[in-house]
Scaffold this active site. Structure first.
Site, PDB file in Angstrom:
ATOM      1  N   LYS A 183       0.837  -1.205   0.000  1.00 47.79           N
ATOM      2  CA  LYS A 183       0.000   0.000   0.000  1.00 47.79           C
ATOM      3  C   LYS A 183       0.869   1.251   0.000  1.00 47.79           C
ATOM      4  O   LYS A 183       0.678   2.167  -0.802  1.00 47.79           O
ATOM      5  CB  LYS A 183      -0.927  -0.020   1.220  1.00 47.79           C
ATOM      6  N   GLU A 189       9.923  -5.606   4.370  1.00 48.76           N
ATOM      7  CA  GLU A 189      10.015  -6.996   3.908  1.00 48.76           C
ATOM      8  C   GLU A 189       9.714  -7.097   2.415  1.00 48.76           C
ATOM      9  O   GLU A 189      10.413  -7.776   1.657  1.00 48.76           O
ATOM     10  CB  GLU A 189       9.037  -7.888   4.688  1.00 48.76           C
ATOM     11  N   GLY A 243      -5.479  -3.279   4.604  1.00 49.00           N
ATOM     12  CA  GLY A 243      -4.777  -4.398   3.984  1.00 49.00           C
ATOM     13  C   GLY A 243      -5.481  -5.730   4.148  1.00 49.00           C
ATOM     14  O   GLY A 243      -5.629  -6.496   3.189  1.00 49.00           O
ATOM     15  N   ARG A 244      -5.960  -6.029   5.344  1.00 44.03           N
ATOM     16  CA  ARG A 244      -6.585  -7.331   5.578  1.00 44.03           C
ATOM     17  C   ARG A 244      -8.007  -7.402   5.030  1.00 44.03           C
ATOM     18  O   ARG A 244      -8.648  -8.448   5.101  1.00 44.03           O
ATOM     19  CB  ARG A 244      -6.558  -7.656   7.071  1.00 44.03           C
ATOM     20  N   GLU A 329      -5.678  -9.023  14.229  1.00 41.12           N
ATOM     21  CA  GLU A 329      -5.165  -7.691  13.940  1.00 41.12           C
ATOM     22  C   GLU A 329      -6.272  -6.649  14.055  1.00 41.12           C
ATOM     23  O   GLU A 329      -6.015  -5.492  14.398  1.00 41.12           O
ATOM     24  CB  GLU A 329      -4.540  -7.647  12.543  1.00 41.12           C
ATOM     25  N   HIS A 360      -5.561 -35.625  14.043  1.00 48.32           N
ATOM     26  CA  HIS A 360      -4.385 -36.397  14.444  1.00 48.32           C
ATOM     27  C   HIS A 360      -3.304 -35.493  15.030  1.00 48.32           C
ATOM     28  O   HIS A 360      -2.138 -35.902  15.120  1.00 48.32           O
ATOM     29  CB  HIS A 360      -3.847 -37.183  13.244  1.00 48.32           C
ATOM     30  N   LYS A 475       8.000  -2.754  13.837  1.00 47.46           N
ATOM     31  CA  LYS A 475       8.682  -2.358  12.601  1.00 47.46           C
ATOM     32  C   LYS A 475       9.728  -1.290  12.882  1.00 47.46           C
ATOM     33  O   LYS A 475      10.865  -1.350  12.370  1.00 47.46           O
ATOM     34  CB  LYS A 475       7.662  -1.826  11.595  1.00 47.46           C
TER      35      LYS A 475
END
Length: 511
Positions: A183, A189, A243-244, A329, A360, A475
């Site tokens: 964005k 990263e 973003g999410r 978040e 399992h 960050k």
């Protein structure tokens, strides 16, 4: 809200010694009554530890907080992200007649996707992190039955160089397209991976050709162009889309390349259907509101601090991680919109993985552990494959797990105090979200269902689900520490002794 909250607390006290086995025995219609539907989906919450009175009281709570008004504000693009003074208008991305800027960008995406799907690219690598990765990665995996047979779409997110090596292993730079999704176009990263990818292409094809293998999605196109990415291959997102919540925007470009513009449009239509269902449906049949309110019941009154999302569909393998970000978040907040500390615990811990693998792994704890973990099972009546026997066994396991959690074991052996290790007491709540089939449309519905579940809970707790200031501190500190990792000077004395010691140890051992 005090009176409605207190009424729920008192009601919870009356259910302290009630078990699901008795609730079902005393009401033969419970399994039918405590359900809700929307086209393509059934929500069965009858195995939650609640009654019709509970739902009535939760509906009163929704009315008291003016949830209907809050829903309208969200869906109409009003300023609901109050700490950043802007809308959170992801619903505007999927309207049948979207805003002009959205329509323009969708057309540009479609034209670009059609060119890519009919041309030279064999591999597409999406470079992003968080919402710029989890959404399109989850959806591309979920809709692989609809994917282009000759295009391999991969996702690069972690700044760990090992992830770059894993994603690019075996690829040919000449037929690989990278999509850099950020964005702000400042995410460390993502930009680190983008520069490494650019160098990887340039090493084979030369610097003059490298940028032709890149597209970008950003709210700052000038920053993408500084990386050499052309305006024609740069797509817009807007500050009013978090973003999410951005899968339906150009952030989903890699998904559109995988499944095509028509399937992408169907996903948007499914999202819009759930938006309008959320806006208009009475609380007792309103799937997102019900899920949100039942989550409030489990979190705040039954005091369960976590819940599991268990899709019985391998295609939804990444869905628990996607919901983990969406929920934690958004609602992992301790300060309300008024700036005061919240009055009650908020966002629960979310986790899970697909069935039957989880059976399992961690289902032992679900059935006999000391903590009760509410479960949200997701399944489909029709698969996207022809292995009918597999499908029947898969769904049999889903139904059996929900039944076992609710009722435990009826056998005398399990109740025999001489063999307590085989005792299953049950009374562990779950809901089942059962879809007709996993399609682009139903996936859109499912994503919006959880978006609005999270919004419902945020509205009750009085928090803003659309900021994430807690992400920023880490960050900032990481950027400062990164500069010291290669510094020969003694670590700053202003840091704590643990961090200073770790810095020294790393610098001594990393060469």
């Amino acid at each position: 809200m005090h009176a409605e909250w207190e009424a729920l607390a008192q009601h919870h006290n009356t259910l302290q010694n009630v078990c699901l086995r008795d609730l079902f025995a005393n009401d033969p219609e419970r399994g039918k009554q405590l359900t809700a539907e929307t086209p393509g989906w059934l929500l069965d919450y009858s195995k939650s530890l609640l009654t019709n009175e509970t739902i009535d009281l939760l509906a009163n709570l929704a009315e008291q907080i003016n949830l209907r008004t809050k829903i309208k504000a969200l869906l109409d693009g009003e300023v609901v992200n109050v700490t950043e003074n802007r809308p959170a208008w992801h619903a505007g991305l999927r309207k049948p007649n979207p805003p002009a800027e959205v329509a323009t960008e969708l057309d540009r995406m479609s034209n670009f996707a059609n060119r890519v799907r009919g041309g030279r690219w064999q591999t597409v690598v999406n470079i992003g992190i968080g919402g710029s990765d989890l959404g399109p990665a989850m959806a591309t995996n979920a809709l692989q039955a609809y994917g282009h047979p000759d295009i391999d779409v991969r996702f690069l997110s972690n700044v760990d160089g090992a992830h770059f090596e894993m994603v690019t292993k075996g690829l040919n730079p000449a037929d690989t397209l990278f999509i850099v999704v950020s964005k702000t176009f400042t995410t460390t990263e993502t930009l680190t991976n983008a520069h490494t990818a650019m160098a990887w292409v340039a090493q084979v094809l030369g610097h003059s050709q490298a940028a032709k293998h890149f597209a970008a999605v950003t709210a700052y196109p000038d920053r993408a162009q500084q990386l050499g990415i052309s305006p024609e291959a740069t797509f817009a997102m807007w500050d009013w889309v978090g973003g999410r919540y951005s899968l339906g925007s150009a952030v989903g470009l890699s998904l559109m390349l995988a499944v095509g513009p028509d399937a992408f449009a169907q996903m948007l239509a499914g999202m819009h259907q759930m938006d309008e269902h959320f806006r208009n449906t009475p609380w007792r049949n309103n799937l997102p509101a019900l899920m949100g309110l039942i989550g409030i019941w489990n979190r705040n009154f039954c005091q369960h601090p976590t819940y599991a999302v268990l899709p019985y569909a391998q295609e939804l393998a990444l869905f628990p991680a996607y919901i983990q970000q969406l929920d934690m978040e958004s609602n992992g907040k301790s300060i309300g919109v008024d700036g005061a500390p919240v009055f009650t615990p908020t966002g629960p811990v979310v986790w899970g993985q697909p069935g039957t693998n989880g059976q399992h792994a961690f289902h032992q704890l679900l059935h006999q552990g000391t903590d009760i973990v509410p479960v949200e099972f997701i399944g489909f009546c029709r698969p996207n494959h022809t292995h009918t026997n597999h499908q029947q066994l898969l769904i049999a396991n889903l139904f059996a797990q929900a039944e076992a959690l609710a009722f435990g074991s009826h056998s005398e052996t399990s109740l025999n105090t001489t063999n307590p290790h085989r005792s299953f007491t049950g009374n562990r709540p779950s809901t089942i979200i059962l879809g007709d089939q996993l399609t682009p449309y139903s996936l859109g519905q499912l994503v919006a269902l959880y978006e609005h579940k999270v919004f419902t809970q945020a509205s009750v707790w009085g928090i803003n689900p659309f900021d994430q200031w807690g992400v920023e501190l880490g960050k900032t500190l990481a950027n400062n520490i990164a500069r010291e990792l290669t510094d020969t000077a003694t670590p700053k004395s202003t840091r704590d002794s643990s961090t200073n010691n770790l810095l020294s140890h790393y610098r001594n051992r990393s060469n």
